[in-house]
Design an enzyme around this catalytic site. Structure first.
Site, PDB file in Angstrom:
ATOM      1  N   GLY A 145      41.618  30.059  41.892  1.00  0.00           N
ATOM      2  CA  GLY A 145      40.620  29.038  41.587  1.00  0.00           C
ATOM      3  C   GLY A 145      39.212  29.479  41.982  1.00  0.00           C
ATOM      4  N   GLU A 149      47.881  34.055  41.086  1.00  0.00           N
ATOM      5  CA  GLU A 149      48.737  32.902  40.777  1.00  0.00           C
ATOM      6  C   GLU A 149      50.174  33.283  40.461  1.00  0.00           C
ATOM      7  OE1 GLU A 149      45.632  33.145  39.921  1.00  0.00           O
ATOM      8  OE2 GLU A 149      44.629  31.200  39.928  1.00  0.00           O
ATOM      9  N   GLU A 172      38.004  31.467  39.170  1.00  0.00           N
ATOM     10  CA  GLU A 172      37.746  30.560  38.045  1.00  0.00           C
ATOM     11  C   GLU A 172      36.413  29.824  38.234  1.00  0.00           C
ATOM     12  OE1 GLU A 172      41.739  28.743  38.346  1.00  0.00           O
ATOM     13  OE2 GLU A 172      41.891  29.143  36.202  1.00  0.00           O
ATOM     14  N   ALA A 206      43.201  27.782  45.355  1.00  0.00           N
ATOM     15  CA  ALA A 206      43.461  26.359  45.549  1.00  0.00           C
ATOM     16  C   ALA A 206      44.156  26.156  46.889  1.00  0.00           C
ATOM     17  CB  ALA A 206      44.343  25.858  44.423  1.00  0.00           C
TER      18      ALA A 206
END
Ligand code: COA
Length: 658
Positions: free
Chosen positions: A101, A124, A104, A62
């Site tokens: 992300g 993360e 993901e 992200a």
């Protein structure tokens, strides 16, 4: 620049993301992918979709800068569900670092193929977070609970080949194949098969669950106060009692709470600080001088560590020692460091042998002639270092950079002892120099921007976090440490005991307390320094002689079994020693000090306040360019808990919570 492009070719749709530097899932990317998926749905001819990225990497996470702003739709979890719900297979074509992300998103695709050099992971927890877009839910459904816990709770990426073994990806391409072409071929193959069930619609594997309590206890011990790794494990655990949809909602809730929390703010602060700390206005636009060959004077612990770091970064390295025996020892030291890298799997035997062949030893300074950068790592004595500088300056090119690894001597004086002082810089490595990430780049008064830019580029090539500092006694790190060490010694005379100070520090998150650390390093070096400084010491300044008394009794620290603590075996934990307690109490009495109690919180407040006051002085004097530089040094060189963001960051927040 268009962030997301969509192309139709032969019944395939290709979505390409181009959002340098790391193709982060910024708002433009999320909405671009959503728009592309909507267009594809309008095109019934499409039989498969390829999702890929331009540049050096697939999505690497992200956009951290968006975390401080209100979230804007479409959110990443919705983009991933939209990918998962496409009626035709989506193939993620992965390269570079597929992180957070990015992974993901890849898990929302039906297939994943990767270039062999790809690395995949969930970093993360390093930012005080857990995956927030289905990572904790889809990963165990794909690779099992145990591997998912390992990937998510320790934050370390894995290689493509491990990912293939674990089933995280479906295929690895050949290294010389064009990734998009390989994805097209793969897409043609799978387009004829039924679309696999999306991961979030599958059941969590019905395998035996780990012993969660002991897993959480182990994770907490390793995390030393950081909460995200524990919450990561708990979130994976909790979904055994939830439906997939509930698990996704629970994960998001935990993610949002962590994102707003102090630890994540602190970790994001230090992440960005580490990347910005070496960006100086003076070096903007200056092209660093290319460097191929490094000279190192001194093959002791430091010199050999620096030589190893240079070899590992691919430099030809020339080591100078005073005689053949010392040179042989220096070479042995380097070989043993490289053996360590070999054992840790960082290099192969072949690379080890190749690197050793790039180490050229000599006892004659003339051998340094081809070096574009020479680093001295000899005994900490100004006159000794001046003579080394003089010998180096005679043989290298007049533009070659000459650097000192001193940890406290006046580098300006060294610079002015030779011609062209504008090429002199300090490179203060931390031991072991081939492992520790921190490097203080000490900018002498006369150093020119070219020298500084070249030194910073060299540091980056070594994989170090380079922190520019000005010249002063101890630069940033040692200066702050000696200030708070002094305060700790005052507290000892005033009523605290070494074990109390160390316990307060480890409870706060330091890996080790100040006194155990001194015992580990050995007490005799600073004793000798104090003896040298005795004649010039300010007689009015409070002086704590306890460290001297310990050395006078032969208590040099862990290696002698006795120091501030006692050590029954080489590996045993520090034990409080009644003899030291007696010595401390006698000294307080001798000085007429009435001893009093110190609470852990007072101890930590004192240490922090001292760090912050000294940090302010360092900033005002211009020794550090920014407060962030101080945080980067204390975290990467002195064990300050990363999740607290550093002493200067804490100063901008609420008062210390210990
Ligand atoms: N958000 C915003 N910017 C980011 C970023 C992120 N997640 N990750 C990296 N950047 C920026 C850096 O600030 C740097 O900017 P600059 O060129 O202006 O200095 C640039 O991207 C390159 O990053 P850097 O770390 O210097 O490059 P690298 O090649 O050594 O490493 C990564 C690349 C992706 C491996 C590394 O940056 C990284 O680990 N990023 C974080 C990944 C992450 O935690 N993702 C999950 C977020 S929830």
């Amino acid at each position: 620049m268009t962030t997301v492009t969509l192309e139709f070719a032969d019944n395939l749709a290709i979505i390409d993301i181009n959002n340098p530097p790391i193709n982060a899932t910024s708002h433009a990317v999320r909405s671009g992918v959503m728009d592309a998926l909507a267009s594809i749905r309008q095109n019934p001819a499409v039989t498969a979709i390829i999702l890929c990225c331009t540049g050096t990497t697939f999505i690497a996470g992200a956009d951290i800068s968006e975390f401080n702003q209100p979230a804007r739709a479409p959110l990443l979890p919705d983009v991933i569900i939209a990918l998962e719900d496409m009626p035709v297979p989506v193939i993620a074509a992965l390269h570079g670092t597929v992180l957070g992300g990015g992974l993901e998103v890849a898990l929302g695709c039906h297939y994943r193929i990767a270039h062999p050099a790809t690395r995949l992971g969930f970093p993360e927890v390093n930012l005080g977070l857990i995956p927030g877009a289905g990572g904790t839910v889809r990963t165990p459904r794909l690779i099992g609970v145990e591997n998912a816990i390992s990937l998510i709770s320790n934050g370390k990426p894995i290689t493509a080949s491990i990912a293939l073994d674990w089933g995280l990806i479906d295929h690895i391409t050949k290294s010389d194949t064009n990734l998009q072409q390989a994805a097209i071929e793969y897409a043609r193959k799978v387009a004829t098969q039924p679309c696999p069930t999306p991961l979030a619609k599958r059941n969590i594997p019905d395998t035996k669950q780990p012993d969660w309590d002991s897993l959480i206890a182990k994770t907490a011990q390793k995390a030393r106060g950081a909460t995200a790794p524990i919450i990561a494990v708990e979130t994976i655990r909790d979904q055994f009692a939830l439906s997939a949809d509930q698990a996704l909602a629970n994960e998001r809730q935990q993610f949002v709470t962590l994102r707003e929390g102090e630890q994540s703010q602190a970790l994001r602060h230090i992440f960005m600080a580490e990347r910005n700390v070496a960006k100086l206005p003076t070096t903007q636009g200056v092209t660093p001088t290319p460097i191929k060959t490094i000279g190192i004077v001194g093959g002791g612990l430091m010199g050999a560590g620096i030589a190893t770091a240079c070899l590992l970064a691919g430099y030809q390295t020339i080591m100078i020692e005073r005689d053949e025996a010392a040179l042989a020892k220096g070479r042995e030291n380097v070989a043993s460091h490289l053996q360590g890298s070999l054992k840790r799997g960082i290099i192969s035997q072949e690379r080890n042998d190749q690197l050793l062949s790039q180490l050229h030893g000599n006892t004659d300074y003339a051998a340094l002639a081809p070096a574009e950068l020479v680093i001295e790592a000899v005994f900490e004595d100004l006159e000794v270092k001046k003579s080394v500088f003089d010998a180096v300056a005679r043989v290298v090119d007049s533009t070659a950079i000459i650097a000192s690894n001193t940890s406290y001597l006046d580098i300006n004086a060294l610079a002015h002892s030779i011609s062209n002082p504008e090429r002199v810089i300090g490179l203060h490595f931390f031991s072991p120099a081939h492992i520790m990430k921190l490097l203080e780049v000490v900018c002498t008064d006369g150093a020119n921007p070219q020298t500084l830019a070249t030194a910073l580029a060299f540091a980056r090539k070594l994989g170090k976090i380079a922190v520019p500092t000005g010249v002063c006694d101890g630069f940033i790190g040692n200066r702050i440490m000696s200030a708070y060490r002094k305060q700790c010694e005052y507290m000892i005379e005033d009523g605290a005991y070494p074990e109390q100070i160390d316990a307060a520090m480890t409870d706060f998150g330091f890996p080790m307390g100040l006194f155990a650390m001194q015992d580990m390093a050995g007490l005799e070096i600073s004793w000798k320094t104090r003896q040298r400084q005795a004649a010039t010491r300010d007689p009015n300044e409070r002086y704590v002689a306890l460290g001297d008394y310990l050395c006078e009794q032969g208590r040099f620290g862990r290696k002698t079994g006795l120091g501030w603590f006692r050590y029954d075996t080489a590996k045993s934990a520090p034990q409080p020693d009644p003899d030291v307690k007696r010595l401390i109490e006698q000294e307080s009495a001798r000085k007429g000090i009435k001893r009093r109690d110190f609470s852990p919180s007072e101890i930590i407040q004192t240490i922090l306040a001292t760090m912050q006051q000294e940090g302010d002085k360092i900033l005002n004097e211009g020794v550090a360019h920014t407060a962030d530089a101080i945080d980067v040094v204390m975290i990467n060189g002195y064990g300050f808990p990363r999740w607290r963001g550093g002493p200067m960051f804490m100063k901008t927040k609420s008062p210390v919570s210990s």
